[in-house]
Enzyme design. Structure first.
Site, mmCIF file in Angstrom:
data_model
loop_
_atom_site.group_PDB
_atom_site.id
_atom_site.type_symbol
_atom_site.label_atom_id
_atom_site.label_comp_id
_atom_site.label_asym_id
_atom_site.label_seq_id
_atom_site.Cartn_x
_atom_site.Cartn_y
_atom_site.Cartn_z
ATOM 1 N N SER A 45 6.901 -1.116 -21.140
ATOM 2 C CA SER A 45 8.118 -0.955 -21.930
ATOM 3 C C SER A 45 9.236 -0.473 -21.028
ATOM 4 O O SER A 45 9.026 0.388 -20.161
ATOM 5 C CB SER A 45 7.890 0.050 -23.068
ATOM 6 N N GLU A 46 10.430 -1.030 -21.205
ATOM 7 C CA GLU A 46 11.531 -0.710 -20.300
ATOM 8 C C GLU A 46 11.934 0.767 -20.343
ATOM 9 O O GLU A 46 12.588 1.262 -19.420
ATOM 10 C CB GLU A 46 12.743 -1.587 -20.598
ATOM 11 N N ASN A 47 11.553 1.478 -21.410
ATOM 12 C CA ASN A 47 11.880 2.909 -21.473
ATOM 13 C C ASN A 47 10.914 3.755 -20.650
ATOM 14 O O ASN A 47 11.043 4.975 -20.609
ATOM 15 C CB ASN A 47 11.927 3.397 -22.921
ATOM 16 N N ILE A 84 13.149 5.918 -15.875
ATOM 17 C CA ILE A 84 13.778 4.626 -16.136
ATOM 18 C C ILE A 84 14.036 3.862 -14.843
ATOM 19 O O ILE A 84 13.958 2.628 -14.813
ATOM 20 C CB ILE A 84 15.089 4.814 -16.935
#
Length: 221
Positions: A45-47, A84
């Site tokens: 997940s990009e987070n 991130i």
């Protein structure tokens, strides 16, 4: 079975062993709930979450663990949380084997528009997020979307009309009606959903479709 579930179940069939897969918000994150038994994938997940499982049940949520849509998720053995910067190094570095993303529009050339535009003076819809990075960094791009808008207009177009997120990035399009593959020759109709005819797909699609001699039925059970 509702439309979104049909699309998510079919999208989950694209998971292969040992893949690193990124899931966008909306229908894509639902695919994590339908990974086929025996298929071992690493969801990213990009987070900043790596190696997570299905959505958490009510009452079992970890408030510090969620997917790109902010929905509480479960962790799998080896799960790790990264900042991130590291998450986007994974994406931009070409380490994501496949991303599944939603779209406002997608066309027969593999162009995609999946971020909103201004809708009033000084007011905007959702920003582009990490879509541009994923569309250019992932090795395979799968789009999951309803076939038409709420007004019944095709979202599968000859040419996108909205600002693009990326050009020529899409490999596969999955809707509640069909599965279509973007090729150098054009958009090929590969599968139709149960009870849906090729004629119906053609009628509801603005894009030009290449129809092979055999079109399979989509498996969504």
């Amino acid at each position: 079975m509702n439309i979104k579930t049909i699309i998510a179940k079919r999208a989950a069939q694209e998971f292969k062993d040992c893949m690193v897969v990124n899931l966008g918000f909306g229908i894509p994150v639902m695919a994590a709930n339908y990974i086929q038994e025996g298929v071992d994938v690493i969801l990213q997940s990009e987070n900043g979450v790596l190696s997570f499982g299905p959505n958490a049940n009510l009452g079992e949520e970890d408030p510090t663990l969620c997917n790109a849509a902010g929905v509480p998720i479960t962790s799998l053995p080896g799960c790790c949380i990264v900042d991130i910067d590291t998450s986007f190094l994974i994406i931009r570095g070409g380490h994501v084997d496949m991303t599944i993303l939603g779209a406002l529009e997608v066309d027969q050339e593999g162009n995609i528009a999946n971020w909103a535009i201004p809708y009033a003076d000084g007011r905007y819809g959702p920003g582009v997020g990490g879509a541009m990075d994923l569309l250019t960094g992932a090795k395979k791009v799968v789009v999951t979307t309803t076939h038409t808008t709420k007004e019944g207009k095709s979202k599968i177009l000859k040419k996108c009309t909205m600002p693009l997120s990326a050009k020529g990035a899409v490999d596969l399009i999955i809707t509640e009606l069909a599965v279509m593959e973007v090729t150098t020759k054009g958009l090929v109709l590969k599968e139709t959903a149960p009870g849906v005819t090729v004629k119906e797909v053609i009628q509801k699609t603005d894009a030009d479709l290449i129809i092979p001699n055999e079109v399979c039925e989509m498996k969504v059970s």
